[in-house]
Design a protein around this motif. Structure first.
Motif, PDB file in Angstrom:
ATOM      1  N   ILE A 273       4.399  19.094   3.403  1.00  0.00           N
ATOM      2  CA  ILE A 273       5.401  19.166   2.115  1.00  0.00           C
ATOM      3  C   ILE A 273       6.770  19.074   3.209  1.00  0.00           C
ATOM      4  O   ILE A 273       8.038  18.421   3.445  1.00  0.00           O
ATOM      5  N   PRO A 274       6.872  19.868   3.785  1.00  0.00           N
ATOM      6  CA  PRO A 274       8.566  21.109   4.250  1.00  0.00           C
ATOM      7  C   PRO A 274       8.543  20.398   5.785  1.00  0.00           C
ATOM      8  O   PRO A 274       9.553  20.053   6.105  1.00  0.00           O
ATOM      9  N   ALA A 275       7.294  19.570   6.510  1.00  0.00           N
ATOM     10  CA  ALA A 275       7.642  18.667   7.406  1.00  0.00           C
ATOM     11  C   ALA A 275       8.489  17.799   7.417  1.00  0.00           C
ATOM     12  O   ALA A 275       8.482  16.472   8.340  1.00  0.00           O
ATOM     13  N   GLY A 276       7.830  16.785   6.140  1.00  0.00           N
ATOM     14  CA  GLY A 276       8.301  15.812   5.230  1.00  0.00           C
ATOM     15  C   GLY A 276       7.705  14.734   6.320  1.00  0.00           C
ATOM     16  O   GLY A 276       8.158  13.894   6.833  1.00  0.00           O
ATOM     17  N   ARG A 277       6.014  14.629   6.415  1.00  0.00           N
ATOM     18  CA  ARG A 277       4.894  14.370   6.762  1.00  0.00           C
ATOM     19  C   ARG A 277       4.329  13.578   5.449  1.00  0.00           C
ATOM     20  O   ARG A 277       2.869  13.452   5.922  1.00  0.00           O
ATOM     21  N   THR A 278       4.533  13.982   4.562  1.00  0.00           N
ATOM     22  CA  THR A 278       3.908  13.542   3.374  1.00  0.00           C
ATOM     23  C   THR A 278       3.982  11.653   3.258  1.00  0.00           C
ATOM     24  O   THR A 278       4.290  11.226   4.396  1.00  0.00           O
ATOM     25  N   GLY A 279       2.489  11.037   2.097  1.00  0.00           N
ATOM     26  CA  GLY A 279       2.614   9.660   2.392  1.00  0.00           C
ATOM     27  C   GLY A 279       3.793   9.570   0.922  1.00  0.00           C
ATOM     28  O   GLY A 279       4.635  10.023   0.861  1.00  0.00           O
ATOM     29  N   ALA A 280       3.914   8.028   0.441  1.00  0.00           N
ATOM     30  CA  ALA A 280       5.425   7.864  -0.093  1.00  0.00           C
ATOM     31  C   ALA A 280       5.108   8.756  -1.725  1.00  0.00           C
ATOM     32  O   ALA A 280       5.932   9.130  -2.018  1.00  0.00           O
ATOM     33  N   MET A 281       3.997   9.351  -2.320  1.00  0.00           N
ATOM     34  CA  MET A 281       3.818  10.249  -2.886  1.00  0.00           C
ATOM     35  C   MET A 281       2.961  11.899  -2.526  1.00  0.00           C
ATOM     36  O   MET A 281       2.136  11.307  -1.938  1.00  0.00           O
ATOM     37  N   TRP A 282       3.348  12.378  -2.900  1.00  0.00           N
ATOM     38  CA  TRP A 282       2.107  13.754  -2.889  1.00  0.00           C
ATOM     39  C   TRP A 282       2.554  14.633  -4.710  1.00  0.00           C
ATOM     40  O   TRP A 282       3.395  14.789  -5.467  1.00  0.00           O
ATOM     41  N   GLN A 283       1.649  15.553  -4.444  1.00  0.00           N
ATOM     42  CA  GLN A 283       1.128  16.233  -5.824  1.00  0.00           C
ATOM     43  C   GLN A 283       2.227  17.480  -5.691  1.00  0.00           C
ATOM     44  O   GLN A 283       1.770  18.854  -4.939  1.00  0.00           O
ATOM     45  N   GLN A 284       2.845  17.540  -7.038  1.00  0.00           N
ATOM     46  CA  GLN A 284       3.529  19.078  -6.739  1.00  0.00           C
ATOM     47  C   GLN A 284       3.267  19.663  -7.911  1.00  0.00           C
ATOM     48  O   GLN A 284       3.569  19.282  -9.356  1.00  0.00           O
TER      49      GLN A 284
ATOM     50  N   THR B 245       0.896  -1.100   0.055  1.00  0.00           N
ATOM     51  CA  THR B 245      -0.334  -0.042  -0.182  1.00  0.00           C
ATOM     52  C   THR B 245       0.670   0.823  -0.074  1.00  0.00           C
ATOM     53  O   THR B 245       2.190   1.499   0.420  1.00  0.00           O
ATOM     54  N   LEU B 246       0.528   2.165  -0.245  1.00  0.00           N
ATOM     55  CA  LEU B 246       1.208   3.611   0.047  1.00  0.00           C
ATOM     56  C   LEU B 246      -0.599   4.540  -0.147  1.00  0.00           C
ATOM     57  O   LEU B 246      -1.372   4.311  -0.895  1.00  0.00           O
ATOM     58  N   GLN B 247      -0.063   6.273  -0.110  1.00  0.00           N
ATOM     59  CA  GLN B 247      -1.184   6.789  -0.102  1.00  0.00           C
ATOM     60  C   GLN B 247      -0.405   8.368  -0.491  1.00  0.00           C
ATOM     61  O   GLN B 247       1.228   7.876  -0.842  1.00  0.00           O
ATOM     62  N   ILE B 248      -1.321   9.006  -1.289  1.00  0.00           N
ATOM     63  CA  ILE B 248      -1.191   9.688  -2.489  1.00  0.00           C
ATOM     64  C   ILE B 248      -1.674  10.944  -2.021  1.00  0.00           C
ATOM     65  O   ILE B 248      -2.836  11.122  -1.545  1.00  0.00           O
ATOM     66  N   ASP B 249      -0.608  12.314  -1.250  1.00  0.00           N
ATOM     67  CA  ASP B 249      -1.162  13.571  -1.368  1.00  0.00           C
ATOM     68  C   ASP B 249      -1.528  14.475  -1.845  1.00  0.00           C
ATOM     69  O   ASP B 249      -0.979  14.509  -3.225  1.00  0.00           O
ATOM     70  N   VAL B 250      -2.753  14.986  -2.359  1.00  0.00           N
ATOM     71  CA  VAL B 250      -2.813  15.762  -3.607  1.00  0.00           C
ATOM     72  C   VAL B 250      -4.309  17.320  -1.985  1.00  0.00           C
ATOM     73  O   VAL B 250      -3.959  16.597  -1.607  1.00  0.00           O
ATOM     74  N   ARG B 251      -4.007  18.529  -3.388  1.00  0.00           N
ATOM     75  CA  ARG B 251      -4.471  19.095  -3.335  1.00  0.00           C
ATOM     76  C   ARG B 251      -6.409  19.311  -2.874  1.00  0.00           C
ATOM     77  O   ARG B 251      -6.546  18.719  -4.385  1.00  0.00           O
ATOM     78  N   GLY B 252      -6.980  19.121  -2.462  1.00  0.00           N
ATOM     79  CA  GLY B 252      -8.324  18.546  -2.019  1.00  0.00           C
ATOM     80  C   GLY B 252      -8.977  19.435  -2.922  1.00  0.00           C
ATOM     81  O   GLY B 252     -10.199  18.568  -4.091  1.00  0.00           O
ATOM     82  N   ASN B 253      -8.909  21.079  -3.032  1.00  0.00           N
ATOM     83  CA  ASN B 253      -9.624  21.396  -4.286  1.00  0.00           C
ATOM     84  C   ASN B 253      -9.313  22.081  -5.940  1.00  0.00           C
ATOM     85  O   ASN B 253      -9.571  22.414  -6.390  1.00  0.00           O
ATOM     86  N   ASP B 254      -7.970  20.809  -6.327  1.00  0.00           N
ATOM     87  CA  ASP B 254      -7.671  20.543  -7.240  1.00  0.00           C
ATOM     88  C   ASP B 254      -8.739  19.091  -7.763  1.00  0.00           C
ATOM     89  O   ASP B 254      -7.879  18.049  -8.228  1.00  0.00           O
ATOM     90  N   SER B 255      -9.505  20.016  -8.755  1.00  0.00           N
ATOM     91  CA  SER B 255     -10.613  18.818  -9.810  1.00  0.00           C
ATOM     92  C   SER B 255      -9.996  17.942 -10.380  1.00  0.00           C
ATOM     93  O   SER B 255     -10.030  16.578 -11.112  1.00  0.00           O
TER      94      SER B 255
END
Length: 509
Positions: free
Chosen positions: A398-409, A353-363
């Motif tokens: 992101i700056p605190a290094g608390r993301t999932g395995a992948m994150w939206q940039q 499993t892995l987690q993808i972090d995204v901006r919630g308002n970017d449909s």
């Protein structure tokens, strides 16, 4: 009907028509814009956000400016010279300029602004590293200032057109303090900020003492509407005149184009999208796994199916307009079997499993993330998508290094130079690089910053892009057009490729 009643009715009708006429006149001189994000602070050294610049580019000026066709032109400086060794920049300043509070602009204001940026106050924000080659700021006379550099910076002049390099009023800040300035900014731009309500709206008014061509609008309102569907509804109802990126979902384009009152303005820009990897923890600490995840996703199909021709695929985290882009660099190919082989070699079992972090308002990007998760499932990876409020993701997670395995940039790359992306994304200790520590990559990034030979520097930037691709530090996705939805009564609007609006020539019918 009596004569008196007829007279009263006529007077009331005349009064009503006058009120309507006044309202129409007021509306004709007012522009209302939907912006997806409240930056939280209007201090130029506190921010990196494109949506800050969409507003503040009308409030502040730098020594130089950049036009929508990316030409650098005079602003608060009328001319400048650069020494042959690239270490001294001398600016002749514009005379007769005042800040919105009446304070005079001069060389002391320039010195104050840069020393503040490079000092303790600048330490609190994200802009200092863009300008830390500036060793000293010397006042030659009230209308002449020199920047002395510790080493050449081939991108410095472009950096001086935006963000941290905006000139601020020394006396005002000394009197009011930094916290007050965050919410009551004062600049020299064509509009002054008359009110700001956090998470709601900001009001701008044309500044009568502006040094350049006076704005044709009297008032501009930016409303902070985080939900794209709400922004579109407000546009359709006429309560906003423009919706700016990235609040125009691709899926809404047919609806907007079908409305005779509305239109789409789309232009190629610098904004690129990727999914970055946590290279420190979990399965994505292994470069084989990262490469497998990239190979598992058919990014070309995502571009065609979701992005409706408004985007181009990318092989590295930059647009084709960017200096440093290597058109010969080939993207990691879509190869499900090859991806599965790499996962097997890395010992990753089905069901990981892995987690993808995204901006919630970017449909639009949420659709892309769902597609990515679907592709990953074909190689036995279960991906969950976690939406965040944009400011929380960018300022905390992101700056605190608390993301999932992948994150939206999402990156605007406003200098149109790969250095401004690569250094901030990959160099140790930078805000957008919470996990990386690669001495070889750091050395490459540092070496090109001191180069004055354009061709040699470009070669190093190409090498950096190839190295990043080889290490699979991210999944490059696409370069999205800057898409604006506007009411057709808005005239003389030229879409900037970097989303930094300058509204002096805009009118509203």
């Amino acid at each position: 009907m009596t004569r008196w009643n007829r007279a009263l009715r006529g007077a009331l009708l005349t009064s009503a028509l006058a009120l309507v006429s006044a309202a129409q006149a007021q509306t004709a001189n007012t522009l209302t814009i939907s912006s997806p994000q409240d930056p939280g602070s209007w201090d130029p050294i506190d921010t990196f956000l494109v949506n800050w610049s969409a507003v503040a580019n009308n409030v502040f000026d730098g020594l130089v400016a950049r036009t929508p066709d990316l030409k650098i032109i005079p602003a608060l400086a009328t001319e400048w010279t650069i020494s042959d060794d690239g270490l001294t920049y001398r600016f002749t300043l514009r005379e007769g300029v005042t800040f919105h509070n009446g304070e005079p602009f001069n060389a002391d204001a320039v010195k104050f602004s840069f020393e503040r940026l490079l000092g303790e106050e600048g330490d609190k924000g994200p802009q200092k590293s863009n300008y830390n080659v500036i060793q000293s700021v010397n006042v030659i006379d009230p209308k002449t200032v020199e920047l002395k550099l510790s080493r050449p910076d081939p991108v410095l002049l472009t950096k001086l057109t935006g963000y941290g390099a905006m000139i601020v009023p020394p006396a005002y800040i000394a009197e009011k303090g930094d916290d007050y300035f965050n919410t009551h900014p004062v600049g020299t731009g064509p509009f002054s900020m008359t009110s700001y309500t956090a998470r709601d709206a900001v009001q701008l008014k044309a500044y009568e003492g502006f040094w350049g061509d006076k704005p044709k609008l009297e008032n501009v309102t930016f409303r902070f509407i985080t939900e794209p569907s709400t922004a579109l509804a407000e546009l359709q109802s006429g309560r906003v005149d423009m919706v700016i990126p990235p609040s125009v979902p691709i899926g809404s384009l047919p609806t907007i184009e079908a409305d005779p009152k509305l239109g789409i303005v789309s232009t190629a820009g610098a904004t690129v999208y990727s999914l970055r990897f946590n290279t420190r923890d979990g399965i994505t600490a292994d470069p084989k796994v990262r490469k497998a995840l990239v190979m598992a996703v058919d990014r070309a199909t995502i571009n065609e199916a979701i992005l409706a021709g408004q985007a181009k695929p990318i092989a590295s985290f930059q647009s084709e307009q960017t200096f440093g882009n290597d058109p010969s660099l080939e993207a990691i190919p879509f190869d499900t079997a090859g991806a599965q082989k790499l996962l097997d070699e890395a010992g990753v079992k089905p069901g990981a499993t892995l987690q993808i972090d995204v901006r919630g308002n970017d449909s639009t990007f949420n659709e892309v993330a769902q597609a990515v998760a679907s592709y990953l499932s074909t190689i036995g990876i279960t991906a969950t998508i976690k939406p965040y409020e944009t400011n929380v993701l960018l300022n905390d997670i992101i700056p605190a290094g608390r993301t999932g395995a992948m994150w939206q940039q999402t990156w605007g790359a406003w200098t149109f130079d790969y250095d401004n992306t690569a250094y901030l994304m990959y160099h140790k200790g930078e805000r957008w690089n919470p996990y990386g520590n690669d001495p070889k990559l750091d050395a490459l990034l540092e070496s090109q910053r001191g180069m004055t030979n354009r061709e040699e520097r470009e070669k190093v930037l190409h090498e950096i892009a190839r190295y990043v691709a080889d290490q699979a530090l991210e999944m490059p996705l696409y370069n999205l057009n800057q898409i604006y939805a506007i009411n057709k009564r808005v005239k003389n609007f030229i879409a900037p490729p970097d989303s930094r609006l300058r509204l002096t020539d805009v009118t509203v019918e």
